[in-house]
Scaffold this motif. Structure first.
Motif, PDB file in Angstrom:
ATOM      1  N   ARG A 261       0.830  -1.213   0.000  1.00 19.16           N
ATOM      2  CA  ARG A 261       0.000   0.000   0.000  1.00 19.16           C
ATOM      3  C   ARG A 261       0.862   1.260   0.000  1.00 19.16           C
ATOM      4  NH1 ARG A 261      -3.002  -3.440   3.522  1.00 19.16           N
ATOM      5  NH2 ARG A 261      -1.964  -2.566   5.344  1.00 19.16           N
ATOM      6  N   GLN A 262       1.968   1.249   0.725  1.00 18.87           N
ATOM      7  CA  GLN A 262       2.849   2.415   0.746  1.00 18.87           C
ATOM      8  C   GLN A 262       3.490   2.656  -0.619  1.00 18.87           C
ATOM      9  OE1 GLN A 262       5.607   1.610   3.898  1.00 18.87           O
ATOM     10  NE2 GLN A 262       4.042   1.726   5.520  1.00 18.87           N
ATOM     11  N   THR A 263       3.883   1.585  -1.286  1.00 19.18           N
ATOM     12  CA  THR A 263       4.493   1.730  -2.610  1.00 19.18           C
ATOM     13  C   THR A 263       3.494   2.260  -3.624  1.00 19.18           C
ATOM     14  OG1 THR A 263       5.968  -0.118  -2.093  1.00 19.18           O
ATOM     15  CG2 THR A 263       5.775   0.515  -4.396  1.00 19.18           C
ATOM     16  N   SER A 264       2.253   1.805  -3.538  1.00 21.07           N
ATOM     17  CA  SER A 264       1.238   2.265  -4.482  1.00 21.07           C
ATOM     18  C   SER A 264       0.949   3.749  -4.323  1.00 21.07           C
ATOM     19  CB  SER A 264      -0.046   1.449  -4.292  1.00 21.07           C
ATOM     20  OG  SER A 264       0.188   0.076  -4.514  1.00 21.07           O
ATOM     21  N   ARG A 279       2.226  -5.836 -10.114  1.00 24.18           N
ATOM     22  CA  ARG A 279       2.660  -6.739  -9.049  1.00 24.18           C
ATOM     23  C   ARG A 279       1.820  -8.013  -8.991  1.00 24.18           C
ATOM     24  NH1 ARG A 279       1.092  -2.301  -5.805  1.00 24.18           N
ATOM     25  NH2 ARG A 279       3.262  -2.090  -5.170  1.00 24.18           N
ATOM     26  N   TYR A 280       0.721  -8.057  -9.739  1.00 23.74           N
ATOM     27  CA  TYR A 280      -0.089  -9.274  -9.801  1.00 23.74           C
ATOM     28  C   TYR A 280       0.150 -10.032 -11.112  1.00 23.74           C
ATOM     29  CZ  TYR A 280      -2.077  -6.858  -5.879  1.00 23.74           C
ATOM     30  OH  TYR A 280      -2.219  -6.194  -4.682  1.00 23.74           O
ATOM     31  N   GLU A 290       9.407  -0.560  -6.151  1.00 25.33           N
ATOM     32  CA  GLU A 290       9.421   0.648  -5.322  1.00 25.33           C
ATOM     33  C   GLU A 290      10.344   1.712  -5.911  1.00 25.33           C
ATOM     34  OE1 GLU A 290      11.303   1.961  -1.110  1.00 25.33           O
ATOM     35  OE2 GLU A 290       9.924   0.255  -1.016  1.00 25.33           O
ATOM     36  N   GLN A 291      11.557   1.330  -6.320  1.00 24.55           N
ATOM     37  CA  GLN A 291      12.477   2.303  -6.907  1.00 24.55           C
ATOM     38  C   GLN A 291      11.959   2.817  -8.249  1.00 24.55           C
ATOM     39  OE1 GLN A 291      15.148   3.618  -5.420  1.00 24.55           O
ATOM     40  NE2 GLN A 291      14.630   2.386  -3.617  1.00 24.55           N
ATOM     41  N   LEU A 292      11.330   1.959  -9.028  1.00 30.21           N
ATOM     42  CA  LEU A 292      10.759   2.393 -10.297  1.00 30.21           C
ATOM     43  C   LEU A 292       9.649   3.408 -10.070  1.00 30.21           C
ATOM     44  CD1 LEU A 292      10.457   2.128 -13.381  1.00 30.21           C
ATOM     45  CD2 LEU A 292       8.932   0.185 -12.966  1.00 30.21           C
ATOM     46  N   PHE A 293       8.784   3.151  -9.093  1.00 28.56           N
ATOM     47  CA  PHE A 293       7.690   4.079  -8.811  1.00 28.56           C
ATOM     48  C   PHE A 293       8.221   5.418  -8.294  1.00 28.56           C
ATOM     49  CE2 PHE A 293       4.463   0.413  -7.972  1.00 28.56           C
ATOM     50  CZ  PHE A 293       4.536   0.089  -9.314  1.00 28.56           C
ATOM     51  N   ARG A 294       9.322   5.409  -7.571  1.00 30.16           N
ATOM     52  CA  ARG A 294       9.909   6.668  -7.106  1.00 30.16           C
ATOM     53  C   ARG A 294      10.401   7.509  -8.285  1.00 30.16           C
ATOM     54  NH1 ARG A 294      10.670   7.082  -1.669  1.00 30.16           N
ATOM     55  NH2 ARG A 294      10.508   5.144  -0.457  1.00 30.16           N
ATOM     56  N   ARG A 449      15.422  -3.026   2.303  1.00 24.73           N
ATOM     57  CA  ARG A 449      15.548  -1.863   1.429  1.00 24.73           C
ATOM     58  C   ARG A 449      16.994  -1.356   1.399  1.00 24.73           C
ATOM     59  NH1 ARG A 449      12.069   1.120   3.591  1.00 24.73           N
ATOM     60  NH2 ARG A 449      10.359   1.131   2.057  1.00 24.73           N
ATOM     61  N   ASP A 450      17.628  -1.282   2.535  1.00 19.56           N
ATOM     62  CA  ASP A 450      19.015  -0.799   2.582  1.00 19.56           C
ATOM     63  C   ASP A 450      19.941  -1.750   1.827  1.00 19.56           C
ATOM     64  OD1 ASP A 450      18.208   1.362   4.100  1.00 19.56           O
ATOM     65  OD2 ASP A 450      18.645   0.383   6.024  1.00 19.56           O
ATOM     66  N   GLU A 451      19.707  -3.037   1.953  1.00 17.65           N
ATOM     67  CA  GLU A 451      20.548  -3.989   1.230  1.00 17.65           C
ATOM     68  C   GLU A 451      20.337  -3.861  -0.277  1.00 17.65           C
ATOM     69  OE1 GLU A 451      20.814  -7.597   4.583  1.00 17.65           O
ATOM     70  OE2 GLU A 451      19.287  -7.626   2.992  1.00 17.65           O
ATOM     71  N   TYR A 452      19.139  -3.601  -0.686  1.00 13.12           N
ATOM     72  CA  TYR A 452      18.901  -3.452  -2.120  1.00 13.12           C
ATOM     73  C   TYR A 452      19.574  -2.191  -2.658  1.00 13.12           C
ATOM     74  CZ  TYR A 452      16.588  -3.138  -6.629  1.00 13.12           C
ATOM     75  OH  TYR A 452      16.355  -3.046  -7.973  1.00 13.12           O
TER      76      TYR A 452
END
Length: 545
Positions: A261-264, A279-280, A290-294, A449-452
């Protein structure tokens, strides 16, 4: 003298007789009809054509014992009015509307008597009604619009998408006593249950409704629950994670995650909002999305003036080409896919045809595609970009990636390419991805997230070494695809079972599907990704036959 007398007699014959010439004993409502409110030339001829029959009919009317009829404000308007109490009676002309021709005929007098009796019955037999009460209109029976219930029951995922896209129904609407999601999960007759569940979730179905007894009632309510409480509720087994197959369980759990929900919300109010449905279709790669949406959110807010250039890299079989293919279809914008392995020069790039079998057939080259969509949103996919034979063939991308315009031919005008979305797929850095994944303290846990972000920083130098620093400096972001978790592998294998047993999928229980999945997991090859699971499932089904 003779002519003067003749003219006087003619004029005198045409002039109407004065109103007092009408006998006084005539009823008041007949008297009103015989006295026009505004004399005109037409009324002169109407009252003089048959004076004897007029008086005879008027005397006949005075002998009728009828109920008093209230007169309309104007005798002309009364012709078109009908009392509300006469809705069930036949429509007859009222006595005040008798024409001269009808008055001249003796056989019409019986009709007047019948009409008088009709009026008498209607006034005495029906209760008085107000004239201001409107009568209910009669409508024809129209064909009902397709509902979500019919779409789900048709077992056609395209019908479900069509109803949801049209706005005729919402993904959280109730289907009888259940929510649409609960109705789908508990329907054992559906062969495409998994696809319909994904469609409902993609359009916003709330998985929390499965835990609501009002939206997901039990099929059988026991009189006493386990605690002895009368009427206790037990959630249907098909709507619980333990009763779902691995693929359905993965998608329902993913939709219920706070991170989803946060990413959307990043692109909720932008042009790129439909991309949240990807995502489905794509299993895993949550941090990639998430990075793409940012990046897309920054571009939609006009915080960046450069074109969007995204490079998807990493191991094979992890969803790079699938994401690139779904990008244009979800946004409903045209897409042109270039097979970069066939390029030999810069000229070959602009003259290349689209090679994707999922796009509409077209005979346009890349140059023609960009001209046809100049200034409009479109997608250009550069598949296997690192496998170009001569790296100099990529130099023609420097100007469009930096300035958003270029000349497609020598001596031609510059073409506006600012709204083109460039997507490149590559296997660059796949060894870096596996090495970093295995070096973590617990590789079995999902990556954070930090590792990615650390992996993104490690991948960029490898891309620069392969494609060149000048080209990489114009790339908006590099997104490495990461290995699958255990739940993601099981979901991929379960979807392979459904795709290979499309006609008999409803005969397999969730337990049967999970048993096939568990036998296929040992054959997973990380460097091949999902392709190795599809091959393993296919072998399992062949052995079962």
């Amino acid at each position: 003298m003779y002519h003067l007398v003749l003219r006087y007699r003619i004029i005198h014959w045409y002039l109407p007789s004065p109103c007092p010439s009408i006998p006084e004993h005539i009823s008041e409502h007949i008297h009103n009809t015989l006295t026009p409110a505004h004399p005109s030339s037409s009324s002169l001829f109407a009252f003089t054509s048959a004076p004897s029959s007029l008086v005879h009919s008027a005397r006949r009317e005075s002998q009728l014992h009828t109920a008093p009829v209230q007169q309309a404000p104007s005798w002309r308007l009364s012709r078109y009015q009908r009392d509300s109490c006469d809705v069930n009676q036949p429509l007859h002309p009222q006595p005040c509307q008798l024409s001269t021709l009808s008055l001249a005929r003796d056989n019409e007098e019986d009709n007047v008597d019948e009409y008088s009796r009709t009026i008498r019955r209607s006034l005495s037999g029906l209760p008085p009604q107000s004239s201001s009460v409107l009568e209910a209109p009669v409508h024809a029976i129209a064909t009902p619009k397709p509902t979500l219930l019919f779409a789900i029951a048709s077992d056609d995922v395209n019908e479900v998408r069509q109803v949801l896209e049209s706005g005729e129904a919402g993904p959280n609407d109730q289907v009888g006593p259940q929510s649409a999601l609960a109705f789908t999960l508990t329907n054992d007759k559906l062969s495409h249950k998994n696809e319909i569940v994904k469609a409902l979730l993609a359009y916003g179905a709330d998985p929390s409704a499965l835990r609501n007894p009002n939206l997901n009632p039990s099929a059988q309510m026991s009189p006493e629950g386990s605690d002895g409480v009368s009427g206790s509720h037990s959630q249907p087994e098909e709507t619980m994670p333990e009763g779902m197959d691995p693929a359905t369980r993965y998608y329902v759990t993913r939709a219920d995650s706070p991170h989803t929900r946060q990413t959307s919300q990043l692109i909720y109010r932008s042009f790129f909002r439909p991309l949240t449905r990807v995502r489905y279709d794509l299993i895993g790669q949550d941090w990639v999305l998430e990075q793409l949406f940012r990046v897309l959110s920054m571009h939609s807010q006009r915080l960046s003036v450069a074109p969007i250039v995204v490079l998807l890299c990493g191991p094979s079989g992890h969803g790079k080409s699938l994401l690139a293919r779904k990008f244009g279809s979800l946004l409903d914008i045209p897409t042109h896919t270039v097979n970069m392995t066939t390029l030999r020069s810069t000229h070959d790039l602009w003259q290349s045809y689209s090679m994707s079998p999922y796009e509409e057939p077209s005979s346009d080259t890349l140059a023609q595609f960009l001209l046809n969509n100049e200034g409009e949103r479109c997608v250009v996919v550069l598949d296997e970009i690192e496998k170009v034979e001569d790296p100099k063939a990529l130099y023609s991308l420097l100007m469009p990636w930096e300035l958003g315009r270029c000349s497609l031919e020598v001596g031609k005008r510059h073409v506006n390419l600012t709204k083109v979305i460039w997507l490149g797929t590559s296997n660059i850095g796949h060894n870096v991805v596996f090495e970093y994944h295995d070096s973590r303290p617990d590789p079995s846990k999902p990556i954070t997230r930090d590792e990615y972000r650390d992996l993104m920083d490690l991948s960029r130098p490898h891309v620069s070494q392969c494609l060149g620093a000048s080209l990489l400096s114009r790339v908006t972001t590099v997104l490495p695809f990461i290995p699958f978790t255990l739940e993601e592998k099981m979901a991929i294998a379960a979807e392979a079972v459904y795709s290979l047993t499309c006609n008999v999928a409803n005969t397999l229980s969730p337990q049967d599907v999970e048993a096939i999945v568990m036998k296929a997991l040992p054959s997973y090859v990380p460097s091949e990704g999902a392709r190795s699971l599809h091959r393993a499932v296919s072998n399992q089904l062949v052995d079962m036959i």
